[in-house]
Design an enzyme around this catalytic site. Structure first.
Site, mmCIF file in Angstrom:
data_model
loop_
_atom_site.group_PDB
_atom_site.id
_atom_site.type_symbol
_atom_site.label_atom_id
_atom_site.label_comp_id
_atom_site.label_asym_id
_atom_site.label_seq_id
_atom_site.Cartn_x
_atom_site.Cartn_y
_atom_site.Cartn_z
ATOM 1 N N GLU A 6 79.235 -72.694 76.396
ATOM 2 C CA GLU A 6 78.743 -72.299 77.720
ATOM 3 C C GLU A 6 77.905 -71.026 77.612
ATOM 4 O O GLU A 6 78.454 -69.917 77.604
ATOM 5 C CB GLU A 6 79.923 -72.047 78.662
ATOM 6 N N ASN A 17 85.749 -77.568 86.160
ATOM 7 C CA ASN A 17 86.406 -76.265 86.264
ATOM 8 C C ASN A 17 86.197 -75.789 87.691
ATOM 9 O O ASN A 17 85.106 -75.348 88.049
ATOM 10 C CB ASN A 17 85.785 -75.290 85.250
ATOM 11 N N TRP A 18 87.242 -75.925 88.472
ATOM 12 C CA TRP A 18 87.116 -75.594 89.897
ATOM 13 C C TRP A 18 87.025 -74.085 90.146
ATOM 14 O O TRP A 18 86.715 -73.652 91.245
ATOM 15 C CB TRP A 18 88.306 -76.163 90.679
ATOM 16 N N LYS A 19 87.345 -73.291 89.123
ATOM 17 C CA LYS A 19 87.353 -71.820 89.262
ATOM 18 C C LYS A 19 88.233 -71.426 90.457
ATOM 19 O O LYS A 19 89.216 -72.112 90.739
ATOM 20 C CB LYS A 19 85.916 -71.286 89.351
ATOM 21 N N GLY A 73 76.411 -70.996 86.634
ATOM 22 C CA GLY A 73 76.287 -70.701 88.054
ATOM 23 C C GLY A 73 74.919 -70.174 88.461
ATOM 24 O O GLY A 73 74.745 -69.670 89.562
ATOM 25 N N GLU A 129 84.089 -65.956 82.068
ATOM 26 C CA GLU A 129 84.494 -65.141 83.217
ATOM 27 C C GLU A 129 85.798 -64.407 82.920
ATOM 28 O O GLU A 129 86.016 -63.280 83.382
ATOM 29 C CB GLU A 129 84.611 -66.026 84.471
ATOM 30 N N GLY A 155 81.151 -76.610 86.549
ATOM 31 C CA GLY A 155 81.630 -75.728 87.603
ATOM 32 C C GLY A 155 81.256 -76.277 88.971
ATOM 33 O O GLY A 155 81.903 -77.178 89.508
ATOM 34 N N GLY A 156 80.165 -75.758 89.524
ATOM 35 C CA GLY A 156 79.760 -76.093 90.890
ATOM 36 C C GLY A 156 79.756 -77.581 91.205
ATOM 37 O O GLY A 156 80.287 -78.009 92.242
ATOM 38 N N HIS A 162 87.306 -68.674 78.794
ATOM 39 C CA HIS A 162 86.101 -68.814 79.618
ATOM 40 C C HIS A 162 85.388 -67.459 79.698
ATOM 41 O O HIS A 162 86.038 -66.412 79.751
ATOM 42 C CB HIS A 162 86.474 -69.315 81.020
ATOM 43 N N SER A 208 75.544 -74.978 84.636
ATOM 44 C CA SER A 208 74.644 -75.646 85.582
ATOM 45 C C SER A 208 74.382 -77.110 85.227
ATOM 46 O O SER A 208 73.294 -77.628 85.485
ATOM 47 C CB SER A 208 73.326 -74.870 85.725
HETATM 48 P P1 13P Z 1 78.462 -74.071 86.644
HETATM 49 O O1 13P Z 1 78.462 -75.553 86.349
HETATM 50 O O2 13P Z 1 78.749 -73.758 88.057
HETATM 51 O O3 13P Z 1 77.246 -73.407 86.080
HETATM 52 O O4 13P Z 1 79.718 -73.473 85.828
HETATM 53 C C1 13P Z 1 79.854 -73.771 84.505
HETATM 54 C C2 13P Z 1 81.174 -73.259 84.038
HETATM 55 O O5 13P Z 1 81.387 -72.080 83.928
HETATM 56 C C3 13P Z 1 82.222 -74.240 83.753
HETATM 57 O O6 13P Z 1 83.302 -73.643 83.133
#
Ligand code: 13P
Length: 251
Positions: free
Chosen positions: A167, A10-12, A173, A97, A234-235, A95, A213
């Site tokens: 999640e 997930n590149w956000k 994050g 967010e 994510g990251g 998600h 994470s």
């Molecule tokens: P991180 O891997 O950066 O914690 O993000 C997880 C996430 O929200 C994937 O959708």
């Protein structure tokens, strides 16, 4: 029951088209021998390019959101048909967010899951508790109700296609990963709920990811757990080397 692992990046809100070109050129080689299914969910502005660049590779492209209506006066929104028209195959729904910053609710998640499936897009349905909810001891109850509402009205045949991503918000994050036991416990609850709503055969087929994470260092432990069938990353999905490490486990 062996379910193939599925790793989705997930590149956000990261990567311009030019940066997308660069990252995908690195990813193609890095994940070409992946043991898992590989999905990248890019920003809308990179989707067409991502589909084009990943033709004839093992990388499949997903979006990070969509609207549940077919078309109409929804300024700034994108429909399932628009995504399908680009060659997108997956869409992240609900998600945390989007729940936190953009008013996504369990009800809109259910509408989006319904629309995505009716159109032939595979939803990656997110659920998970906040730190406060975990401390209050209501994680199981909350995740149960998120999953029950997300699946409302979804047929058994359709639910087998979806991916559910657990999640925990406190792990996103933050560098604070859930332990593999914490993550597996909730993924198991999700599978139990699917079994109660449908049947155990269906529950055995649904793939459930952990996200929060997950990285090249902790992925092996998490992915070795019986109810964790992949990761929503994510990251670490923004670094080809790290992401490829995570795609190399299948057991
Ligand atoms: P991180 O891997 O950066 O914690 O993000 C997880 C996430 O929200 C994937 O959708």
């Amino acid at each position: 029951m062996s379910r193939k692992k599925v790793i989705a990046g997930n590149w956000k809100m990261n990567k311009t088209p030019e940066e997308t070109r660069q990252l995908i050129s690195e990813l193609i080689g890095a994940v070409k021998d992946a043991k898992s299914d590989v999905i990248i969910c890019t920003p809308y502005t990179s989707l067409a390019l991502a589909v084009e660049l990943t033709q004839n590779t093992n990388i499949v492209v997903g979006a990070q959101n969509m609207h549940y209506e077919q078309s109409g006066a929804f300024t700034g929104e994108v429909s399932a048909d628009m995504l399908l028209g680009l060659g997108v195959k997956y869409v992240i729904v609900g998600h945390s967010e989007r729940r936190q910053y953009f008013g996504e609710t369990d009800e809109t998640v259910n509408k989006k899951v319904t629309t995505a499936l009716s159109k032939g897009l595979v939803p990656i349905v997110c659920c998970g508790e906040s730190l406060q909810q975990r401390e209050q001891g209501i994680t199981e109850e909350l995740v149960r109700s998120q999953v029950i509402i997300a699946c409302n009205g979804i047929s058994k045949e359709d639910v087998k296609k979806i991916i559910i991503a657990y999640e925990p918000i406190w792990a996103i994050g933050t560098g604070k990963t859930a332990t593999e036991q914490q993550a597996n416990d909730v993924c198991k609850v999700i599978r139990t709920v699917i079994g109660e709503l449908y049947d155990s055969e269906t529950a055995d087929l649904v793939r459930i990811q952990y996200g929060g994470s997950m990285n090249a260092k902790n992925a092996a432990q998490l992915l070795s757990m019986p109810d964790i069938d992949g990761g929503l990353i994510g990251g670490a999905s923004l670094k080809a080397g790290d992401f490829s490490v995570i795609t190399n486990f299948n057991g």
